[in-house]
Design a protein around this motif. Structure first.
Motif, PDB file in Angstrom:
ATOM      1  N   ALA A 169      40.345  23.898   4.683  1.00  0.00           N
ATOM      2  CA  ALA A 169      41.436  24.718   5.200  1.00  0.00           C
ATOM      3  C   ALA A 169      41.064  25.505   6.457  1.00  0.00           C
ATOM      4  O   ALA A 169      41.530  26.629   6.659  1.00  0.00           O
ATOM      5  CB  ALA A 169      41.925  25.664   4.114  1.00  0.00           C
ATOM      6  N   TYR A 190      44.826  28.660   4.025  1.00  0.00           N
ATOM      7  CA  TYR A 190      45.195  28.025   2.766  1.00  0.00           C
ATOM      8  C   TYR A 190      46.676  27.638   2.682  1.00  0.00           C
ATOM      9  O   TYR A 190      47.003  26.567   2.147  1.00  0.00           O
ATOM     10  CB  TYR A 190      44.850  28.945   1.591  1.00  0.00           C
ATOM     11  CG  TYR A 190      43.375  29.210   1.382  1.00  0.00           C
ATOM     12  CD1 TYR A 190      42.430  28.184   1.428  1.00  0.00           C
ATOM     13  CD2 TYR A 190      42.926  30.502   1.109  1.00  0.00           C
ATOM     14  CE1 TYR A 190      41.084  28.444   1.219  1.00  0.00           C
ATOM     15  CE2 TYR A 190      41.584  30.768   0.891  1.00  0.00           C
ATOM     16  CZ  TYR A 190      40.666  29.736   0.953  1.00  0.00           C
ATOM     17  OH  TYR A 190      39.335  29.999   0.736  1.00  0.00           O
ATOM     18  N   ILE A 207      41.903  21.215  -2.145  1.00  0.00           N
ATOM     19  CA  ILE A 207      41.662  22.257  -1.156  1.00  0.00           C
ATOM     20  C   ILE A 207      40.186  22.645  -1.147  1.00  0.00           C
ATOM     21  O   ILE A 207      39.536  22.700  -2.195  1.00  0.00           O
ATOM     22  CB  ILE A 207      42.557  23.491  -1.424  1.00  0.00           C
ATOM     23  CG1 ILE A 207      42.521  24.454  -0.249  1.00  0.00           C
ATOM     24  CG2 ILE A 207      42.189  24.177  -2.740  1.00  0.00           C
ATOM     25  CD1 ILE A 207      43.613  25.521  -0.308  1.00  0.00           C
ATOM     26  N   HIS A 220      43.974  28.520  -6.804  1.00  0.00           N
ATOM     27  CA  HIS A 220      44.239  27.361  -5.933  1.00  0.00           C
ATOM     28  C   HIS A 220      44.806  26.186  -6.724  1.00  0.00           C
ATOM     29  O   HIS A 220      45.598  25.402  -6.177  1.00  0.00           O
ATOM     30  CB  HIS A 220      42.959  26.945  -5.208  1.00  0.00           C
ATOM     31  CG  HIS A 220      42.551  27.877  -4.103  1.00  0.00           C
ATOM     32  ND1 HIS A 220      43.354  28.148  -3.024  1.00  0.00           N
ATOM     33  CD2 HIS A 220      41.416  28.593  -3.909  1.00  0.00           C
ATOM     34  CE1 HIS A 220      42.736  28.993  -2.207  1.00  0.00           C
ATOM     35  NE2 HIS A 220      41.555  29.281  -2.726  1.00  0.00           N
TER      36      HIS A 220
END
Length: 330
Positions: A169, A190, A207, A220
């Motif tokens: 990210a 993010y 991620i 997340h």
């Protein structure tokens, strides 16, 4: 754990000079569910070097993915076929490394400027094997840092059949920043990775970047299909054990992890592997506990000595035990 709603994917990032065979065997002891990645292996090294050494892994490392670095379509296809022959669970194409060395060989993050070429590479790799092929990339590079470019990059490769993307990210600044600076200076974004998942609900989106706690992993997971941890998992591998709670399971004991690793170390020592090639990976085992500093110092100071073996590791572990006994009786 609810069998109808199992946890999402947790993985340890491919890290050059770190996630080698010895490191991966050690990390596996913390959590049987985590997906492990090799260091990046270039296609040239695999095809023209010691193939068996580069592809070596132990059965307990599964699930394990091979990360490839390259841009020659046919070479990538041949290497993917080799990985399948060796039994890897996944082959990942590196489109995220920002170092000058790989850029000069048209490897890594610079390929984000060539989405159609990456799509062609993917198609050839996937055609060479039934093993899933995935892409690891940044959210952008240099001036190609808009969400629109990221969306175009993913959609172009998805059109070639790719269904799984691991997204760091941060953008990579290829001119002016070192690889280390590229892991720290560009800000984490993010929400752009979350937006990818919203825009491509049929794709598997992981991620990566700056994730350091189990709480952050769980958060997340609310927005993406998987979380990849990098340097935190190396310096503080206990995070992988703590993450066992996300599967509804109890973390293992740190001393039990060490005792489980010792037979592997003994086998490797018998095969001529220097002790310090393994001890360097276990320095973070007791991170945060009393005696951890002396554990690290003892191993770092003496592991290079040719006459030392597992007795040194046991000595170093004694500093942890002694310190904890002292605190218990204080």
């Amino acid at each position: 754990m609810d069998p109808l709603n199992p946890p999402k994917v947790l993985s340890v990032a491919p890290m050059m000079d770190w996630t080698d065979h010895h490191c991966r065997v050690f990390l596996r002891l913390f959590n049987p569910h985590v997906r492990l990645y090799t260091e990046m292996v270039t296609t040239g090294a695999l095809l023209h070097g010691d193939t068996a050494r580069f592809l070596r892994y132990a059965p307990q490392e599964h699930p394990i993915a091979l990360q490839l670095g390259g841009s020659d379509i046919q070479e990538l296809a041949r290497c993917t076929a080799l990985a399948a022959d060796y039994g890897y669970d996944e082959v990942n194409l590196n489109v995220g490394c920002p170092s000058d060395r790989v850029q000069n060989n048209r490897i890594g993050a610079c390929l984000m400027a060539e989405p159609q070429h990456v799509a062609d590479c993917f198609a050839a790799m996937q055609a060479a094997s039934r093993v899933p092929v995935t892409i690891k990339h940044r959210i952008g590079i240099d001036d190609l840092d808009s969400y629109e470019h990221l969306h175009h990059f993913v959609s172009t490769i998805a059109a070639a059949g790719c269904r799984e993307f691991i997204v760091h990210a941060r953008i990579a600044i290829l001119k002016g920043l070192s690889p280390k600076e590229n892991r720290e200076i560009p800000p984490l974004r993010y929400p752009e990775v979350y937006r990818l998942k919203q825009d491509f609900p049929h794709l598997t989106i992981h991620i990566n970047g700056g994730i350091k706690t189990v709480g952050e992993i769980a958060e997340h997971w609310r927005h993406a299909d998987g979380v990849m941890i990098g340097r935190e998992a190396y310096h503080n591998p206990w995070i992988l054990a703590e993450a066992m709670t996300l599967w509804g399971q109890t973390p293992p004991d740190r001393m039990d992890i060490l005792q489980s690793y010792l037979p592997f170390m003994a086998q490797e020592l018998a095969n001529g592997v220097p002790l310090n090639q393994m001890t360097r990976h276990i320095l973070g085992l007791f991170q945060g506990l009393p005696g951890a500093r002396r554990w690290r110092q003892h191993l770092s100071t003496h592991a290079h000595l040719k006459h030392r073996g597992l007795d040194l590791v046991q000595e170093a572990a004694g500093f942890i035990l002694d310190k904890n006994r002292q605190e218990a009786t204080a």
